[in-house]
Scaffold this motif. Structure first.
Motif, PDB file in Angstrom:
ATOM      1  N   THR A 343     -18.235  -6.320  11.135  1.00 47.54           N
ATOM      2  CA  THR A 343     -19.109  -5.592  10.221  1.00 47.54           C
ATOM      3  C   THR A 343     -19.436  -6.192   9.035  1.00 47.54           C
ATOM      4  O   THR A 343     -18.441  -6.302   7.601  1.00 47.54           O
ATOM      5  N   ASP A 344     -20.448  -6.193   7.983  1.00 49.88           N
ATOM      6  CA  ASP A 344     -20.405  -6.763   6.975  1.00 49.88           C
ATOM      7  C   ASP A 344     -19.971  -7.616   6.087  1.00 49.88           C
ATOM      8  O   ASP A 344     -19.285  -7.216   5.096  1.00 49.88           O
ATOM      9  N   GLY A 345     -19.752  -8.358   7.119  1.00 54.19           N
ATOM     10  CA  GLY A 345     -19.436  -9.768   6.407  1.00 54.19           C
ATOM     11  C   GLY A 345     -17.630  -9.798   6.237  1.00 54.19           C
ATOM     12  O   GLY A 345     -16.902 -10.772   5.918  1.00 54.19           O
ATOM     13  N   THR A 372     -19.176   2.070  10.536  1.00 51.50           N
ATOM     14  CA  THR A 372     -18.206   1.744   8.508  1.00 51.50           C
ATOM     15  C   THR A 372     -17.514   2.498   8.941  1.00 51.50           C
ATOM     16  O   THR A 372     -16.017   2.544   8.658  1.00 51.50           O
ATOM     17  N   GLU A 445     -22.753  -8.931  13.542  1.00 57.09           N
ATOM     18  CA  GLU A 445     -22.682  -7.680  13.732  1.00 57.09           C
ATOM     19  C   GLU A 445     -22.318  -6.987  14.674  1.00 57.09           C
ATOM     20  O   GLU A 445     -22.671  -7.704  15.374  1.00 57.09           O
TER      21      GLU A 445
END
Length: 488
Positions: A343-345, A372, A445
């Motif tokens: 997630t998010d890199g 998240t 992702e």
């Protein structure tokens, strides 16, 4: 020991049966298998009689009674031997019961249990493992990638095991507790009157509408990878798709067995040359194994998989090379494996405090397997990359002849990553002992890992294969699911 039966053909003249030469060959092979069994027994006689201080007949009778009628509970067994890689327990969840032969070592149902819906599950007791230690029995042959497994009874405490270089596999931690073992489906899940069940000769479920879809189950789970969570819960709230840790525990047991076996008597897929010394499966695009065309599966009626557990010879397709083992881990259908995501890199790995059966299929809640909020509550960050998991769009064959592929750590991120099948740097050259199984790297992702490969994956498929190239929303007629369950 696997006995081959002669095909007598159709009445009255035996049309379609084995030729005289083939039949006699099977007879010879059966005698060789029996002789091998008695060779092992004869070798044990002096040791057993000495230990028990009794006559040969009395000592052997007592030993056989102890080992078969009264086997040890929560015992993973001895690698290379009958009944390794599976075990028995008295800690049964509600709805679970023993089968005929569950407590008899060497029986095809040893360590097998049946849930109320008819699902057959295998029980895997907690074990210790050790990579690349100079004291490993097979270090001389396999060096840094030698693998040794011990039962929980081998050490007085976890500290004693760790002092000797052993670690408990991550698969045995759930909800912040060390578990005595786990139950895992013997077969890939199929639709059994609206429930995702582990039954022999079923048509495996898929995450696409075209082939035995998740959505045809009770409650109409989504036809995507996230839908696998709701699919297995049609059997009960405590079930969950196998985690990547449980899948890699089975892989590790297969490797330890391969390195210790000496014949096909205790491991049907054993290869003395070490070239194809691993479980076989449905992976050649024609219901057979690319490395062993004696293995053949039954058709399902669509062109993406064989029927669950339908292979002949069946024992060649289980994790321990015996009829008691977990089937179809090499090919047939990709399987969803929770516990690792991106997630998010950044990549994330499931905490030992997380409860696998409590994970839900969305991306917004703290209980979800993705998103998240879930990363904060249930996952540890591995960073933008970890070992050979780089996030680059690439694939490589797992293995190395010069470096240790998986970490020897017994705690922390290195331990979790190792137990998730993430190779250390340099573990990407491919070797026979890892089946040259493929690791698909990527940065997706809401990553949802896949394991095992599918029916046309060829040599890329296998018990060590990992795919990090699909998101939770992806769907495919070649991706299914296998359920697991922890004792209460």
């Amino acid at each position: 020991m696997q006995i081959q039966k002669i095909n007598l053909g159709a009445l009255p003249n035996g049309i379609g049966g084995d030729s005289a030469r083939t039949s006699n060959g099977k007879v010879n092979d059966n005698f060789d298998a029996v002789a091998a069994e008695f060779t092992d027994v004869k070798a044990l006689i002096p040791k057993v009689t000495s230990e028990l201080g009794q006559s040969t007949t009395t000592a052997i009778s007592q030993k056989l009674f102890t080992d078969t009628v009264i086997p040890t509970f929560e015992d993973i067994g001895v690698a290379g031997s009958i009944s390794f890689g599976i075990g028995i327990t008295t800690n049964l969840p509600p709805g679970m019961s023993e089968m005929e032969g569950t407590r008899i070592k060497g029986h095809s149902n040893y360590g097998n249990y049946q849930y109320s819906d008819g699902s057959v599950m295998c029980y895997v007791p907690m074990f210790y493992y050790r990579w690349g230690h100079a004291s490993n029995p097979n270090y001389a042959t396999h060096g840094l990638n030698s693998c040794d497994v011990k039962s929980k009874q081998a050490f007085a405490s976890i500290a004693a095991a760790q002092s000797a270089g052993y670690a408990i596999h991550r698969a045995f931690y759930d909800d912040g507790k060390l578990k005595d073992g786990f139950f895992v489906d013997k077969y890939q899940a199929s639709n059994n009157a609206g429930k995702a069940s582990s039954i022999k000769n079923g048509i495996p479920l898929s995450s696409a509408a075209a082939n035995s879809p998740f959505s045809a189950l009770t409650g109409s789970p989504a036809n995507n990878l996230a839908g696998s969570i709701d699919a297995v819960k049609t059997r009960g709230a405590s079930f969950f798709p196998t985690t990547i840790f449980i899948q890699r525990a089975l892989s590790l047991l297969s490797m330890a067995h391969a390195q210790s076996a000496t014949s096909t008597a205790a491991c049907a897929w054993y290869d003395a040359a070490g070239v194809t010394n691993y479980p076989k499966g449905c992976n050649n695009n024609a219901l057979r194994d690319v490395n062993d065309t004696s293995v053949i599966y039954e058709e399902t009626g669509y062109l993406t998989a064989g029927k669950t557990g339908s292979a002949k010879p069946f024992a060649k397709t289980t994790h321990n090379g015996q009829h008691s083992g977990v089937a179809d881990l090499n090919g047939n259908m990709y399987e969803v494996a929770l516990g690792l995501t991106q997630t998010d890199g950044n990549f994330y790995i499931l905490k030992t405090s997380a409860k696998a059966s409590a994970l839900t299929s969305g991306v917004t809640l703290a209980t979800d397997a993705w998103g998240t909020a879930a990363m904060t509550k249930s996952y540890d960050s591995l960073g933008a990359s970890y070992g050979e998991l780089t996030g680059e769009s690439r694939s490589f064959a797992i293995g190395s002849t010069t470096k240790q592929v998986f970490s020897s750590a017994n705690s922390g991120l290195a331990w979790s990553a190792s137990c998730a099948g993430i190779p250390q740097l340099g573990g990407s050259d491919g070797t026979n002992i890892f089946g040259n199984d493929r690791f698909y790297d990527n940065r997706v992702e809401h990553l949802c890992p896949l394991v095992g490969g599918h029916w046309s994956h060829g040599t890329d498929a296998g018990v060590w294969m990992v795919g990090c190239h699909n998101s939770r929303t992806n769907s495919s007629h070649s991706i299914g699911v296998r359920a697991a369950l922890y004792p209460v």
